[in-house]
Design an enzyme around this catalytic site. Sequence first.
Site, PDB file in Angstrom:
ATOM      1  N   LYS A 185       0.918  -1.106   0.084  1.00  0.00           N
ATOM      2  CA  LYS A 185       0.436   0.330   0.200  1.00  0.00           C
ATOM      3  C   LYS A 185       0.422   1.288  -0.182  1.00  0.00           C
ATOM      4  O   LYS A 185       1.838   1.229   0.789  1.00  0.00           O
ATOM      5  CB  LYS A 185      -0.873   0.058   0.912  1.00  0.00           C
ATOM      6  CG  LYS A 185      -1.698  -1.168   1.082  1.00  0.00           C
ATOM      7  CD  LYS A 185      -2.888  -0.976  -0.226  1.00  0.00           C
ATOM      8  CE  LYS A 185      -4.216  -1.763   0.056  1.00  0.00           C
ATOM      9  NZ  LYS A 185      -5.136  -1.994  -0.276  1.00  0.00           N
ATOM     10  N   ASP A 214      -0.066  -0.295  -4.628  1.00  0.00           N
ATOM     11  CA  ASP A 214      -1.515   0.140  -4.882  1.00  0.00           C
ATOM     12  C   ASP A 214      -1.903   1.621  -4.049  1.00  0.00           C
ATOM     13  O   ASP A 214      -1.733   1.124  -2.696  1.00  0.00           O
ATOM     14  CB  ASP A 214      -2.666  -0.959  -3.631  1.00  0.00           C
ATOM     15  CG  ASP A 214      -3.991  -0.093  -3.997  1.00  0.00           C
ATOM     16  OD1 ASP A 214      -4.056   0.548  -4.005  1.00  0.00           O
ATOM     17  OD2 ASP A 214      -4.939  -1.425  -3.321  1.00  0.00           O
ATOM     18  N   ASN A 216      -4.475   3.118  -3.406  1.00  0.00           N
ATOM     19  CA  ASN A 216      -6.138   3.368  -3.084  1.00  0.00           C
ATOM     20  C   ASN A 216      -6.719   4.592  -3.379  1.00  0.00           C
ATOM     21  O   ASN A 216      -7.799   5.616  -2.250  1.00  0.00           O
ATOM     22  CB  ASN A 216      -5.964   2.556  -1.096  1.00  0.00           C
ATOM     23  CG  ASN A 216      -6.406   1.199  -1.447  1.00  0.00           C
ATOM     24  OD1 ASN A 216      -4.837   1.191  -0.667  1.00  0.00           O
ATOM     25  ND2 ASN A 216      -6.823   0.901  -1.250  1.00  0.00           N
ATOM     26  N   HIS A 316     -10.216  -8.557  -8.001  1.00  0.00           N
ATOM     27  CA  HIS A 316      -9.731  -8.303  -6.284  1.00  0.00           C
ATOM     28  C   HIS A 316     -10.582  -9.448  -5.363  1.00  0.00           C
ATOM     29  O   HIS A 316     -11.812  -9.111  -5.543  1.00  0.00           O
ATOM     30  CB  HIS A 316     -10.166  -6.597  -6.167  1.00  0.00           C
ATOM     31  CG  HIS A 316     -11.045  -6.392  -4.768  1.00  0.00           C
ATOM     32  ND1 HIS A 316     -11.554  -5.979  -4.514  1.00  0.00           N
ATOM     33  CD2 HIS A 316     -10.010  -5.634  -4.277  1.00  0.00           C
ATOM     34  CE1 HIS A 316     -11.733  -5.374  -3.164  1.00  0.00           C
ATOM     35  NE2 HIS A 316     -10.088  -5.333  -3.330  1.00  0.00           N
TER      36      HIS A 316
END
Length: 386
Positions: A185, A214, A216, A316
Site C-alpha cells: 500500500k 496500490d 487506493n 479483487h
Amino acid sequence: MATTLPTPDSADNDTIAWVRVSSVFLPLANPISDAKVLTGRQKPMTEIAILFAEIETRDGHKGLGFSYSKRAGGPGQFAHAKEIAPGLIGENPSDIAKLWDKLCWAGASVGRSGLATQAIGAFDVALWDLKAKRANLSLARLLGAQRDSVRCYNTSGGFLHTPLDQLMKNTDISREKGIGGIKLKVGQPDFALDIQRVGTIRKHLGDNFPLMVDANQQWDRPTAQRMCRHFEALNLVWIEEPLDCYDAEGHAALAAQFDTPIATGEMLTSVAEHWEFIKNRSADYLMPDAPRVGGITPYLKVAALAEHAGLMLAPHFAMELHVHLAAAYPTEPWVEHFEWLEPLFNERLAIKDGRMLVPTRPGLGLTLSGQVKAWTAQSVETGRRA
C-alpha cells in the site's frame, strides 16, 4: 418417420424451494489501515460484513454464495437481500441470467449498481455454485477452465500501518508460503515515506520478484504523475488505483504515458462502469470484483469485454471465488491472496510455486465453518426445505 423427443430430466423441472440469507460480521485480528485512513476519509477496518445466501431446490440440490462489505453497508445489503429473496421461490435454478434480471428489477428504483446489486451477488454466486455441484464439476470447469492454477500475490502483509521491518518479515513469510508476488500500500501524505518503503522492499525482494503498489485512490493527477514517474524505474507489475476510481480519463492518460501497467476497477459496481474504463483504455489490468458487480453473471460480461479489448485481469479480493473465475480467463491473470475470509470456511486454498491451485471439488468447493454461527447477527429463511 416420427421423431421421439427426449424426456426432460429432473434438473429441467427442479425449482427453488428454500432460501436463507445471513448477515455475518467477521472480526479481523488487527485494525487495518490504508491510504484512505491516513487521509482521514475512513476509520481503520476492524471487521468485514459478509452476506451469505444458501439455496436449496425441491430435489435437494444446494448452493452457497456470498457478498461482502468492508466498513459500512452490511446491514443494508442484508435488508435488501431479505426483501427480494422470496422472488426466487418456485423458479428454476438453472435460469440464472433470468433470475438476476428479476431480482435486479425488483429493486431497480434504488439502483442497478452498488448495494442493491451486491445483495443480488450472493444469490447469483449460490446459483452458480448449485449448478456446478449438480454437474459434479468445479466452478472453474463448468465455466471452461484455461488452467489448473493461477498466479497469486499477497496484499494483507503490506498495509500502511505495518512498520517497515515487519513489512520485510511479511514478504519473507509470503515467499516461504509459495506466494508469487507482493503488493504494498502507498498513498501516504508524506510521499517520501512511500518512496522509501517501496524502494527498500524492492531491494529486499530483488529486481525481478513481482512487486505491485496500490494507492487506493488517494493521489490527485499531478501527484500521480510524479509518483508513477518515480516508480517507473522499479520494475513494478502494476500501479493500482493512482486516482479516483471513477476518473477514467485520468487513468487513461497514465496508462498511455507510462510503461508500468496501470490497474484499477475494484470499486466499480456494474458492467456499465467497467465499460467506461475498457472503452477509454483506462487500465492495463482490470480488477473486477464479482460480489461488488452483482455476482458471477455480470462478472462474466465484464471479463468478456476485457478479453475483447486485450486487457489483463486481476480480480479483487475474495480469492475463494475469484480463483475459479480467473482460471477461466484466456490471458494469464493474477489472483489476490487474502487470508481474511479463511475462518468462514472449512477448506483452504493450496499454494505452490507462486501459484494458487484451483480447487477440484464440485462448485466453489466451500462449506461454512462452525465459527460462522457465532458471528451471525441476523438470519432469515423463506420457503420450505425439501
